[in-house]
Design an enzyme around this catalytic site. Structure first.
Site, PDB file in Angstrom:
ATOM      1  N   SER A 181       0.780  -1.475  -0.074  1.00  9.24           N
ATOM      2  CA  SER A 181      -0.081   0.008   0.297  1.00  9.24           C
ATOM      3  C   SER A 181       0.815   1.280   0.095  1.00  9.24           C
ATOM      4  O   SER A 181       1.856   0.987   0.260  1.00  9.24           O
ATOM      5  CB  SER A 181      -1.074  -0.291   1.163  1.00  9.24           C
ATOM      6  OG  SER A 181      -2.116   0.674   0.647  1.00  9.24           O
ATOM      7  N   THR A 240     -11.443  -6.089  -8.370  1.00 10.06           N
ATOM      8  CA  THR A 240     -13.139  -6.121  -8.331  1.00 10.06           C
ATOM      9  C   THR A 240     -13.083  -3.951  -7.438  1.00 10.06           C
ATOM     10  O   THR A 240     -13.695  -3.324  -7.710  1.00 10.06           O
ATOM     11  CB  THR A 240     -13.572  -6.412  -6.471  1.00 10.06           C
ATOM     12  OG1 THR A 240     -12.692  -5.576  -5.529  1.00 10.06           O
ATOM     13  CG2 THR A 240     -13.784  -7.486  -6.804  1.00 10.06           C
ATOM     14  N   ARG A 242     -10.176  -1.004 -10.413  1.00 13.22           N
ATOM     15  CA  ARG A 242     -10.895  -0.503 -11.311  1.00 13.22           C
ATOM     16  C   ARG A 242     -10.037  -1.215 -12.673  1.00 13.22           C
ATOM     17  O   ARG A 242      -9.062  -1.227 -12.167  1.00 13.22           O
ATOM     18  CB  ARG A 242     -10.754   1.015 -11.371  1.00 13.22           C
ATOM     19  CG  ARG A 242     -11.185   1.783 -11.048  1.00 13.22           C
ATOM     20  CD  ARG A 242     -12.751   2.161 -11.773  1.00 13.22           C
ATOM     21  NE  ARG A 242     -13.512   2.582 -11.258  1.00 13.22           N
ATOM     22  CZ  ARG A 242     -14.386   2.610  -9.846  1.00 13.22           C
ATOM     23  NH1 ARG A 242     -14.622   1.248  -9.696  1.00 13.22           N
ATOM     24  NH2 ARG A 242     -15.203   3.767  -8.686  1.00 13.22           N
ATOM     25  N   GLU A 271     -16.090  -0.726 -20.450  1.00 16.35           N
ATOM     26  CA  GLU A 271     -17.541  -1.163 -19.377  1.00 16.35           C
ATOM     27  C   GLU A 271     -18.684  -0.651 -20.401  1.00 16.35           C
ATOM     28  O   GLU A 271     -18.474   0.768 -20.079  1.00 16.35           O
ATOM     29  CB  GLU A 271     -17.496  -1.421 -18.365  1.00 16.35           C
ATOM     30  CG  GLU A 271     -16.355  -1.499 -17.161  1.00 16.35           C
ATOM     31  CD  GLU A 271     -16.164  -1.563 -15.582  1.00 16.35           C
ATOM     32  OE1 GLU A 271     -17.552  -0.786 -15.571  1.00 16.35           O
ATOM     33  OE2 GLU A 271     -15.565  -2.229 -15.300  1.00 16.35           O
ATOM     34  N   HIS A 290     -19.337  -5.373 -12.990  1.00 15.43           N
ATOM     35  CA  HIS A 290     -18.943  -4.420 -12.032  1.00 15.43           C
ATOM     36  C   HIS A 290     -19.665  -4.860 -10.860  1.00 15.43           C
ATOM     37  O   HIS A 290     -21.204  -3.364 -11.366  1.00 15.43           O
ATOM     38  CB  HIS A 290     -19.241  -3.456 -12.274  1.00 15.43           C
ATOM     39  CG  HIS A 290     -18.065  -2.397 -11.930  1.00 15.43           C
ATOM     40  ND1 HIS A 290     -17.562  -1.014 -12.395  1.00 15.43           N
ATOM     41  CD2 HIS A 290     -18.279  -1.517 -10.822  1.00 15.43           C
ATOM     42  CE1 HIS A 290     -16.665  -0.087 -11.961  1.00 15.43           C
ATOM     43  NE2 HIS A 290     -17.358  -1.011 -10.630  1.00 15.43           N
TER      44      HIS A 290
HETATM   45  P1  NAP Z   1      -9.287   2.840  -0.091  1.00 16.30           P
HETATM   46  O1  NAP Z   1      -9.748   3.136   1.668  1.00 16.30           O
HETATM   47  O2  NAP Z   1      -8.809   4.909  -0.149  1.00 16.30           O
HETATM   48  O3  NAP Z   1      -8.309   2.214   0.070  1.00 16.30           O
HETATM   49  C1  NAP Z   1      -7.504   2.475  -0.655  1.00 16.30           C
HETATM   50  C2  NAP Z   1      -5.899   2.286  -0.895  1.00 16.30           C
HETATM   51  O4  NAP Z   1      -5.413   1.952  -2.193  1.00 16.30           O
HETATM   52  C3  NAP Z   1      -5.464   3.218   0.099  1.00 16.30           C
HETATM   53  O5  NAP Z   1      -5.150   1.970   1.761  1.00 16.30           O
HETATM   54  C4  NAP Z   1      -4.444   3.691  -0.459  1.00 16.30           C
HETATM   55  O6  NAP Z   1      -3.527   3.829   0.344  1.00 16.30           O
HETATM   56  C5  NAP Z   1      -4.215   2.371  -1.390  1.00 16.30           C
HETATM   57  N1  NAP Z   1      -3.220   4.153  -1.967  1.00 16.30           N
HETATM   58  C6  NAP Z   1      -3.921   4.756  -2.591  1.00 16.30           C
HETATM   59  N2  NAP Z   1      -2.854   4.986  -3.789  1.00 16.30           N
HETATM   60  C7  NAP Z   1      -1.620   4.012  -3.987  1.00 16.30           C
HETATM   61  C8  NAP Z   1      -1.191   4.202  -4.471  1.00 16.30           C
HETATM   62  N3  NAP Z   1      -0.604   4.499  -5.695  1.00 16.30           N
HETATM   63  N4  NAP Z   1      -0.203   3.023  -4.648  1.00 16.30           N
HETATM   64  C9  NAP Z   1       0.149   1.622  -3.511  1.00 16.30           C
HETATM   65  N5  NAP Z   1      -1.415   2.261  -2.679  1.00 16.30           N
HETATM   66  C10 NAP Z   1      -1.563   3.088  -2.677  1.00 16.30           C
HETATM   67  O7  NAP Z   1     -10.753   3.102  -0.994  1.00 16.30           O
HETATM   68  P2  NAP Z   1     -11.835   1.715  -0.957  1.00 16.30           P
HETATM   69  O8  NAP Z   1     -12.920   2.287  -0.066  1.00 16.30           O
HETATM   70  O9  NAP Z   1     -10.987   0.577   0.050  1.00 16.30           O
HETATM   71  O10 NAP Z   1     -11.746   1.534  -2.272  1.00 16.30           O
HETATM   72  C11 NAP Z   1     -11.081   0.824  -3.060  1.00 16.30           C
HETATM   73  C12 NAP Z   1     -11.178   0.840  -4.510  1.00 16.30           C
HETATM   74  O11 NAP Z   1     -12.365   0.018  -4.389  1.00 16.30           O
HETATM   75  C13 NAP Z   1     -12.199   2.674  -4.814  1.00 16.30           C
HETATM   76  O12 NAP Z   1     -11.634   3.566  -4.889  1.00 16.30           O
HETATM   77  C14 NAP Z   1     -12.954   1.998  -6.259  1.00 16.30           C
HETATM   78  O13 NAP Z   1     -12.245   1.986  -7.357  1.00 16.30           O
HETATM   79  C15 NAP Z   1     -13.405   0.580  -5.843  1.00 16.30           C
HETATM   80  N6  NAP Z   1     -14.562   0.089  -5.954  1.00 16.30           N
HETATM   81  C16 NAP Z   1     -15.244  -0.564  -6.733  1.00 16.30           C
HETATM   82  C17 NAP Z   1     -16.513  -1.494  -6.506  1.00 16.30           C
HETATM   83  C18 NAP Z   1     -17.184  -2.386  -7.656  1.00 16.30           C
HETATM   84  O14 NAP Z   1     -18.160  -2.304  -7.938  1.00 16.30           O
HETATM   85  N7  NAP Z   1     -16.229  -3.936  -7.543  1.00 16.30           N
HETATM   86  C19 NAP Z   1     -16.884  -1.244  -5.574  1.00 16.30           C
HETATM   87  C20 NAP Z   1     -16.188  -0.558  -4.725  1.00 16.30           C
HETATM   88  C21 NAP Z   1     -15.154  -0.172  -4.089  1.00 16.30           C
HETATM   89  P3  NAP Z   1      -3.270   5.398   1.952  1.00 16.30           P
HETATM   90  O15 NAP Z   1      -3.940   4.354   2.251  1.00 16.30           O
HETATM   91  O16 NAP Z   1      -1.712   4.797   2.305  1.00 16.30           O
HETATM   92  O17 NAP Z   1      -3.895   6.454   1.333  1.00 16.30           O
HETATM   93  C1  GLV Z   2     -17.518   1.126  -7.182  1.00 23.81           C
HETATM   94  O1  GLV Z   2     -16.815   0.906  -8.597  1.00 23.81           O
HETATM   95  C2  GLV Z   2     -17.280   2.268  -6.454  1.00 23.81           C
HETATM   96  O2  GLV Z   2     -16.527   3.025  -6.695  1.00 23.81           O
HETATM   97  O3  GLV Z   2     -17.752   2.182  -5.667  1.00 23.81           O
END
Ligand code: NAP
Ligand code: GLV
Ligand code: GLV
Length: 338
Positions: A181, A240, A242, A271, A290
């Site tokens: 991370s 899951t 992007r 998509e 998705h």
């Molecule tokens: P989050 O809590 O912000 O988690 C993202 C993590 O990625 C954070 O720990 C961040 O590190 C790390 N990160 C960011 N940039 C980075 C980089 N350049 N190199 C290494 N690590 C990095 O977000 P979340 O709520 O878990 O959601 C994550 C992602 O899932 C969303 O952005 C979205 O694209 C995707 N998503 C998809 C679906 C779906 O339907 N498939 C649903 C929900 C979300 P730090 O903590 O150190 O900042």
């Molecule tokens: C879904 O992909 C989200 O980012 O909430």
């Protein structure tokens, strides 16, 4: 003072729209398909607020040609479809829906991991289309063998909200957790025994690799051809987050060469994907459209959070889940002078 105008780019839950209507003059795009870009632009030009989806391209052109626009409330946690920097410069607040979708997305991630590890989709097709019947085997010691997860290593790329929950479930299954991370996560290290690794090391040691970083300039093709060459032979990759975080062509190459045992994908570079997309030819790839956050509970909570953000803003308060804190220096929340 008239009500500010809110354009909602797709049907949300009617109770939430009703609540929003107390504060906003709401227009909902009620078609199943997203509004075309030009339509969206035209709607935004007359709007004070937008409630958007990840399928809506909110670029700087759109933002700068929407002089009334004060807030964009995204119905998703990811907001890579929005030019946030440009929004901030124009004093436009951007909000998202973190937290409420963590569980649903983590569960879908595990659904994909299990489906690939135990060949569930392939097995379903085997039964459904009569192959099992034709082979007359009933039960065979070597039929449809998959891999066991207990004792294996789970590599979490992006130990944020969703990554952490996925790791927790992996821990409960008896997996060893490694992660990569932006910053180290003492909590994950203490409570899950998770070990921090460089991305390269994580790829070399993980049996299951799961991607949870947001899509940004830094993470585009984070898993490119060179990185995918490091992946341990026989590993499973699940995405899951992007689509554009993985180079799809390079992933397919690794699958074709048998370097990767299988993949579970909920997200794609573009998509929807076409029915004849080369990914659909792989038996060991499980595809989903998705649907990470797609549970009744979560989608309703996301809509409520969108409304909460919009209503707080209306009240002149800082929205609950504001993405661009710096905008507070550009403009105060609320619709003064409307
Ligand atoms: P989050 O809590 O912000 O988690 C993202 C993590 O990625 C954070 O720990 C961040 O590190 C790390 N990160 C960011 N940039 C980075 C980089 N350049 N190199 C290494 N690590 C990095 O977000 P979340 O709520 O878990 O959601 C994550 C992602 O899932 C969303 O952005 C979205 O694209 C995707 N998503 C998809 C679906 C779906 O339907 N498939 C649903 C929900 C979300 P730090 O903590 O150190 O900042
Ligand atoms: C879904 O992909 C989200 O980012 O909430
Ligand atoms: C399988 O069904 C077994 O009983 O082992």
């Amino acid at each position: 003072m008239g009500k500010p105008r809110l354009f909602v780019t797709r049907e949300l839950f009617s109770d939430v729209i009703e609540e929003l209507s107390k504060y906003y003059d709401v227009e909902v795009w009620d078609k199943y398909q997203p509004p075309p870009y030009e339509t969206l632009r035209a709607k935004a030009r007359d709007a004070d607020a937008l409630a958007t989806l990840l399928t809506d391209r909110i670029d700087c052109d759109l933002i700068s040609s929407s002089p009334r626009l004060h807030i964009i409330a995204q119905y998703a946690v990811g907001y890579d479809n929005i030019d946030v920097e440009c929004a901030t410069r124009h004093g436009v607040y951007v909000t998202n829906t973190p937290g409420v979708l963590t569980e649903a997305t983590a569960e879908l991630t595990w659904a994909l991991i299990f489906a690939v590890a135990r060949r569930i989709v392939e097995a379903d097709n085997f039964v459904r289309w009569g192959e099992w019947w034709r082979l007359r085997t009933g039960w065979h010691p070597k039929m449809m063998l998959g891999v066991e997860l207990r004792g294996k290593t789970l590599g979490v790329i992006g130990m944020g909200r969703i990554g952490y929950r996925v790791a927790e479930i992996g821990k409960a299954l008896g997996m060893k957790i490694v992660y990569y991370s932006r910053r180290r996560k003492p909590e994950a290290e203490e409570s899950l025994g998770a070990e921090y690794r460089s991305l390269e090391d994580l790829l070399r040691v993980s049996d299951v690799i799961t991607v949870h970083v947001p899509l940004t300039k830094e993470t585009k093709y984070l898993l490119n051809r060179d990185k995918l060459k490091l992946v341990k032979k026989g590993a499973i990759i699940v995405n899951t987050s992007r689509g554009a975080i993985i180079d799809t062509e390079a992933l397919m190459e690794a699958l074709r060469e048998g370097r990767i045992a299988g993949a579970g994908l909920d997200v794609f570079e573009e998509e929807p994907i076409e029915p004849n997309h080369p990914l659909t030819a792989f038996k060991n790839v499980v595809l989903a459209p998705h649907i990470g956050s797609a549970t009744y509970e979560t989608r309703h909570k996301m809509a409520e959070l969108v409304a909460e953000n919009l209503i707080m803003f209306y009240m002149g308060e800082k929205p609950k889940t504001l993405v661009n804190e710096e905008v507070l220096k550009v403009r105060e929340p609320g619709f003064r002078g409307l």
